[in-house]
Write a protein that holds these residues in place. Sequence first.
Motif, PDB file in Angstrom:
ATOM      1  N   LYS A  29       0.982  -1.247  -0.019  1.00  0.00           N
ATOM      2  CA  LYS A  29       0.030   0.019  -0.028  1.00  0.00           C
ATOM      3  C   LYS A  29       0.831   1.275  -0.091  1.00  0.00           C
ATOM      4  O   LYS A  29       0.578   2.160  -0.712  1.00  0.00           O
ATOM      5  CB  LYS A  29      -0.932   0.023   1.142  1.00  0.00           C
ATOM      6  CG  LYS A  29      -2.162  -0.920   1.074  1.00  0.00           C
ATOM      7  CD  LYS A  29      -3.166  -0.710   2.138  1.00  0.00           C
ATOM      8  CE  LYS A  29      -3.699   0.548   2.348  1.00  0.00           C
ATOM      9  NZ  LYS A  29      -4.714   0.817   3.379  1.00  0.00           N
ATOM     10  N   ALA A  30       1.993   1.226   0.766  1.00  0.00           N
ATOM     11  CA  ALA A  30       2.894   2.448   0.816  1.00  0.00           C
ATOM     12  C   ALA A  30       3.530   2.771  -0.372  1.00  0.00           C
ATOM     13  O   ALA A  30       3.567   3.986  -1.014  1.00  0.00           O
ATOM     14  CB  ALA A  30       3.660   2.258   1.754  1.00  0.00           C
ATOM     15  N   MET A  31       3.754   1.476  -1.295  1.00  0.00           N
ATOM     16  CA  MET A  31       4.752   1.709  -2.575  1.00  0.00           C
ATOM     17  C   MET A  31       3.581   2.136  -3.375  1.00  0.00           C
ATOM     18  O   MET A  31       3.855   2.977  -4.284  1.00  0.00           O
ATOM     19  CB  MET A  31       5.123   0.311  -2.766  1.00  0.00           C
ATOM     20  CG  MET A  31       5.889   0.238  -4.120  1.00  0.00           C
ATOM     21  SD  MET A  31       6.456  -1.144  -4.785  1.00  0.00           S
ATOM     22  CE  MET A  31       6.938  -2.339  -3.270  1.00  0.00           C
ATOM     23  N   ALA A  32       2.230   1.617  -3.504  1.00  0.00           N
ATOM     24  CA  ALA A  32       1.223   2.073  -4.259  1.00  0.00           C
ATOM     25  C   ALA A  32       0.852   3.739  -4.109  1.00  0.00           C
ATOM     26  O   ALA A  32       0.923   4.451  -5.069  1.00  0.00           O
ATOM     27  CB  ALA A  32       0.029   1.330  -3.922  1.00  0.00           C
ATOM     28  N   GLY A  36       1.522   6.771  -6.717  1.00  0.00           N
ATOM     29  CA  GLY A  36      -0.013   7.574  -7.130  1.00  0.00           C
ATOM     30  C   GLY A  36      -1.011   6.541  -7.617  1.00  0.00           C
ATOM     31  O   GLY A  36      -2.180   6.799  -8.078  1.00  0.00           O
ATOM     32  N   VAL A  37      -0.825   5.100  -7.046  1.00  0.00           N
ATOM     33  CA  VAL A  37      -2.095   4.264  -7.192  1.00  0.00           C
ATOM     34  C   VAL A  37      -2.650   3.984  -5.889  1.00  0.00           C
ATOM     35  O   VAL A  37      -2.179   3.935  -4.769  1.00  0.00           O
ATOM     36  CB  VAL A  37      -1.143   2.958  -7.522  1.00  0.00           C
ATOM     37  CG1 VAL A  37      -2.198   1.864  -7.881  1.00  0.00           C
ATOM     38  CG2 VAL A  37      -0.335   2.950  -8.952  1.00  0.00           C
ATOM     39  N   SER A  38      -4.133   4.041  -6.081  1.00  0.00           N
ATOM     40  CA  SER A  38      -4.878   3.795  -4.862  1.00  0.00           C
ATOM     41  C   SER A  38      -5.238   2.402  -4.804  1.00  0.00           C
ATOM     42  O   SER A  38      -5.774   1.852  -5.937  1.00  0.00           O
ATOM     43  CB  SER A  38      -6.147   4.703  -5.169  1.00  0.00           C
ATOM     44  OG  SER A  38      -7.166   4.475  -3.963  1.00  0.00           O
ATOM     45  N   VAL A  39      -5.118   1.886  -3.710  1.00  0.00           N
ATOM     46  CA  VAL A  39      -5.428   0.236  -3.355  1.00  0.00           C
ATOM     47  C   VAL A  39      -7.093   0.421  -2.763  1.00  0.00           C
ATOM     48  O   VAL A  39      -7.466   0.960  -1.628  1.00  0.00           O
ATOM     49  CB  VAL A  39      -4.736  -0.284  -2.450  1.00  0.00           C
ATOM     50  CG1 VAL A  39      -5.241  -1.803  -2.046  1.00  0.00           C
ATOM     51  CG2 VAL A  39      -3.077  -0.382  -2.729  1.00  0.00           C
ATOM     52  N   LYS A  40      -8.043   0.022  -3.638  1.00  0.00           N
ATOM     53  CA  LYS A  40      -9.245   0.148  -3.262  1.00  0.00           C
ATOM     54  C   LYS A  40      -9.935  -0.878  -2.715  1.00  0.00           C
ATOM     55  O   LYS A  40     -10.803  -0.997  -1.593  1.00  0.00           O
ATOM     56  CB  LYS A  40     -10.182   0.386  -4.842  1.00  0.00           C
ATOM     57  CG  LYS A  40     -10.020   1.538  -5.321  1.00  0.00           C
ATOM     58  CD  LYS A  40     -10.486   2.614  -4.719  1.00  0.00           C
ATOM     59  CE  LYS A  40     -10.240   3.894  -5.489  1.00  0.00           C
ATOM     60  NZ  LYS A  40     -10.470   5.181  -4.810  1.00  0.00           N
ATOM     61  N   ALA A  41      -9.376  -2.367  -2.710  1.00  0.00           N
ATOM     62  CA  ALA A  41      -9.707  -3.330  -1.934  1.00  0.00           C
ATOM     63  C   ALA A  41      -8.600  -4.490  -2.094  1.00  0.00           C
ATOM     64  O   ALA A  41      -7.974  -4.491  -2.900  1.00  0.00           O
ATOM     65  CB  ALA A  41     -10.977  -3.842  -2.488  1.00  0.00           C
ATOM     66  N   ALA A  42      -8.332  -5.329  -0.991  1.00  0.00           N
ATOM     67  CA  ALA A  42      -7.686  -6.414  -0.992  1.00  0.00           C
ATOM     68  C   ALA A  42      -8.418  -7.562  -0.197  1.00  0.00           C
ATOM     69  O   ALA A  42      -8.947  -7.180   0.922  1.00  0.00           O
ATOM     70  CB  ALA A  42      -6.225  -5.900  -0.288  1.00  0.00           C
ATOM     71  N   TYR A  43      -8.230  -8.925  -0.497  1.00  0.00           N
ATOM     72  CA  TYR A  43      -8.894  -9.893   0.100  1.00  0.00           C
ATOM     73  C   TYR A  43      -7.741 -11.018  -0.104  1.00  0.00           C
ATOM     74  O   TYR A  43      -7.286 -11.233  -1.122  1.00  0.00           O
ATOM     75  CB  TYR A  43     -10.312 -10.167  -0.899  1.00  0.00           C
ATOM     76  CG  TYR A  43     -11.413  -9.176  -0.596  1.00  0.00           C
ATOM     77  CD1 TYR A  43     -12.139  -9.025   0.259  1.00  0.00           C
ATOM     78  CD2 TYR A  43     -11.155  -8.485  -1.815  1.00  0.00           C
ATOM     79  CE1 TYR A  43     -12.875  -7.905   0.359  1.00  0.00           C
ATOM     80  CE2 TYR A  43     -12.218  -7.484  -1.608  1.00  0.00           C
ATOM     81  CZ  TYR A  43     -13.091  -7.149  -0.606  1.00  0.00           C
ATOM     82  OH  TYR A  43     -14.049  -6.223  -0.653  1.00  0.00           O
ATOM     83  N   TRP A  44      -7.761 -11.756   1.097  1.00  0.00           N
ATOM     84  CA  TRP A  44      -7.039 -13.003   0.845  1.00  0.00           C
ATOM     85  C   TRP A  44      -8.238 -14.044   0.726  1.00  0.00           C
ATOM     86  O   TRP A  44      -9.142 -14.074   1.525  1.00  0.00           O
ATOM     87  CB  TRP A  44      -6.221 -13.446   2.385  1.00  0.00           C
ATOM     88  CG  TRP A  44      -5.160 -12.534   2.531  1.00  0.00           C
ATOM     89  CD1 TRP A  44      -3.622 -12.857   2.429  1.00  0.00           C
ATOM     90  CD2 TRP A  44      -4.901 -11.029   2.743  1.00  0.00           C
ATOM     91  NE1 TRP A  44      -2.925 -11.904   2.524  1.00  0.00           N
ATOM     92  CE2 TRP A  44      -3.435 -10.838   2.813  1.00  0.00           C
ATOM     93  CE3 TRP A  44      -5.728 -10.051   3.082  1.00  0.00           C
ATOM     94  CZ2 TRP A  44      -2.834  -9.407   3.100  1.00  0.00           C
ATOM     95  CZ3 TRP A  44      -5.236  -8.633   3.394  1.00  0.00           C
ATOM     96  CH2 TRP A  44      -4.136  -8.486   3.444  1.00  0.00           C
TER      97      TRP A  44
END
Length: 96
Positions: A29-32, A36-44
């Motif tokens: 997330k920090a790298m994103a 300038g990339v937004s992390v909208k969702a993450a699922y394992w």
Amino acid sequence: MATYITLANFTDQGIRSVKDSPERFLAFKAMAEQLGVSVKAAYWTVGNYDIVLVVEGTDEAATTLLLKVGMLGNVRTQTLRGYSEQEFRGIVGKLS
């Protein structure tokens, strides 16, 4: 901004250190954000893929992010370009 859906599988290296996956996600997330990339969702997940990510960014920034993540060696990814309903309506509206 374009939307991308990424399907990820742990590599042998990644599964050996699976306990670190939540912390690796924070680094992702920090790298994103730096790119300038937004992390909208993450699922394992369970099944054919181990992680599903939804991100938004420019083509260049999203590609850079995913290449950097791949270089770390913990996951292998497949990425799909996603279109919202509104975007897809615009696309099909141009069909003759």
